[in-house]
Design a protein around this motif. Structure first.
Motif, PDB file in Angstrom:
ATOM      1  N   LEU A  10      26.954  49.353  39.344  1.00  0.00           N
ATOM      2  CA  LEU A  10      26.987  48.421  40.472  1.00  0.00           C
ATOM      3  C   LEU A  10      28.215  48.669  41.350  1.00  0.00           C
ATOM      4  O   LEU A  10      28.109  48.727  42.578  1.00  0.00           O
ATOM      5  CB  LEU A  10      26.981  46.972  39.976  1.00  0.00           C
ATOM      6  CG  LEU A  10      26.951  45.934  41.075  1.00  0.00           C
ATOM      7  CD1 LEU A  10      25.518  45.494  41.349  1.00  0.00           C
ATOM      8  CD2 LEU A  10      27.793  44.738  40.713  1.00  0.00           C
ATOM      9  N   ALA A  13      27.692  51.899  43.290  1.00  0.00           N
ATOM     10  CA  ALA A  13      26.729  51.696  44.383  1.00  0.00           C
ATOM     11  C   ALA A  13      27.366  50.925  45.533  1.00  0.00           C
ATOM     12  O   ALA A  13      27.146  51.244  46.702  1.00  0.00           O
ATOM     13  CB  ALA A  13      25.502  50.959  43.865  1.00  0.00           C
ATOM     14  N   GLN A  14      28.190  49.910  45.213  1.00  0.00           N
ATOM     15  CA  GLN A  14      28.862  49.137  46.257  1.00  0.00           C
ATOM     16  C   GLN A  14      29.798  50.034  47.053  1.00  0.00           C
ATOM     17  O   GLN A  14      29.814  49.990  48.284  1.00  0.00           O
ATOM     18  CB  GLN A  14      29.635  47.969  45.646  1.00  0.00           C
ATOM     19  CG  GLN A  14      30.431  47.170  46.662  1.00  0.00           C
ATOM     20  CD  GLN A  14      29.548  46.525  47.716  1.00  0.00           C
ATOM     21  OE1 GLN A  14      28.642  45.776  47.389  1.00  0.00           O
ATOM     22  NE2 GLN A  14      29.798  46.817  48.976  1.00  0.00           N
ATOM     23  N   SER A  19      22.603  50.456  49.078  1.00  0.00           N
ATOM     24  CA  SER A  19      21.924  49.188  48.823  1.00  0.00           C
ATOM     25  C   SER A  19      20.795  49.330  47.804  1.00  0.00           C
ATOM     26  O   SER A  19      20.579  48.443  46.981  1.00  0.00           O
ATOM     27  CB  SER A  19      21.370  48.607  50.123  1.00  0.00           C
ATOM     28  OG  SER A  19      22.414  48.446  51.054  1.00  0.00           O
ATOM     29  N   TYR A  22      22.298  49.695  44.366  1.00  0.00           N
ATOM     30  CA  TYR A  22      22.862  48.390  44.003  1.00  0.00           C
ATOM     31  C   TYR A  22      21.753  47.496  43.470  1.00  0.00           C
ATOM     32  O   TYR A  22      21.860  46.922  42.390  1.00  0.00           O
ATOM     33  CB  TYR A  22      23.524  47.774  45.238  1.00  0.00           C
ATOM     34  CG  TYR A  22      24.342  46.525  44.984  1.00  0.00           C
ATOM     35  CD1 TYR A  22      25.726  46.596  44.881  1.00  0.00           C
ATOM     36  CD2 TYR A  22      23.739  45.276  44.888  1.00  0.00           C
ATOM     37  CE1 TYR A  22      26.488  45.451  44.682  1.00  0.00           C
ATOM     38  CE2 TYR A  22      24.487  44.135  44.684  1.00  0.00           C
ATOM     39  CZ  TYR A  22      25.867  44.220  44.585  1.00  0.00           C
ATOM     40  OH  TYR A  22      26.615  43.084  44.377  1.00  0.00           O
ATOM     41  N   CYS A  25      20.282  47.980  39.979  1.00  0.00           N
ATOM     42  CA  CYS A  25      21.064  47.511  38.833  1.00  0.00           C
ATOM     43  C   CYS A  25      20.517  46.185  38.292  1.00  0.00           C
ATOM     44  O   CYS A  25      20.883  45.762  37.201  1.00  0.00           O
ATOM     45  CB  CYS A  25      22.536  47.331  39.218  1.00  0.00           C
ATOM     46  SG  CYS A  25      23.377  48.878  39.613  1.00  0.00           S
ATOM     47  N   ILE A  49      22.402  42.760  50.222  1.00  0.00           N
ATOM     48  CA  ILE A  49      23.547  43.672  50.131  1.00  0.00           C
ATOM     49  C   ILE A  49      23.543  44.669  51.278  1.00  0.00           C
ATOM     50  O   ILE A  49      24.603  45.064  51.773  1.00  0.00           O
ATOM     51  CB  ILE A  49      23.636  44.358  48.736  1.00  0.00           C
ATOM     52  CG1 ILE A  49      25.036  44.943  48.513  1.00  0.00           C
ATOM     53  CG2 ILE A  49      22.568  45.421  48.555  1.00  0.00           C
ATOM     54  CD1 ILE A  49      26.149  43.931  48.470  1.00  0.00           C
TER      55      ILE A  49
END
Length: 106
Positions: A10, A13-14, A19, A22, A25, A49
């Motif tokens: 996570l 990905a952030q 997105s 993210y 996850c 996100i």
């Protein structure tokens, strides 16, 4: 810091503003609570996100992880007032492979 694999994914990905990765996850029926709004399911989470990434460009630096309570404290930097800030990410893990719920608090 020893983060569960899914939380490490996570964070990655952030920080890549990915997105889709993210949202991947999360379990299919997961929920995220942030800024007094709840986002239900992977599609809503991905839309939430993606919008936040475009609006704030926020990156995450993990600071501390409470393993017994699944709470990650992280410094968040981006294009929002007061940046950087420290937020707490309260996780409920589904099966070790996905996140069941996430509540973000200050």
């Amino acid at each position: 810091m020893n983060l569960p694999n899914i939380i490490s994914k996570l964070v990655k990905a952030q920080n890549e503003f990915n997105s889709k990765a993210y949202a991947d996850c999360f379990a299919e029926n997961a929920e995220v609570f942030d800024e007094e709004k709840t986002h239900n399911g992977k599609i809503e989470i991905e839309n939430w996100i993606d919008k936040a990434n475009k609006e704030y460009g926020a990156s995450m630096v993990p600071l501390e992880y409470n393993e017994s309570e699944n709470i990650l404290s992280a410094e968040i930097s981006g294009t929002f007032p007061g940046s950087p800030i420290v937020l707490k990410y309260h996780f409920q893990l589904a099966d070790g492979q996905h996140i069941k719920s996430l509540k973000i608090t200050s």
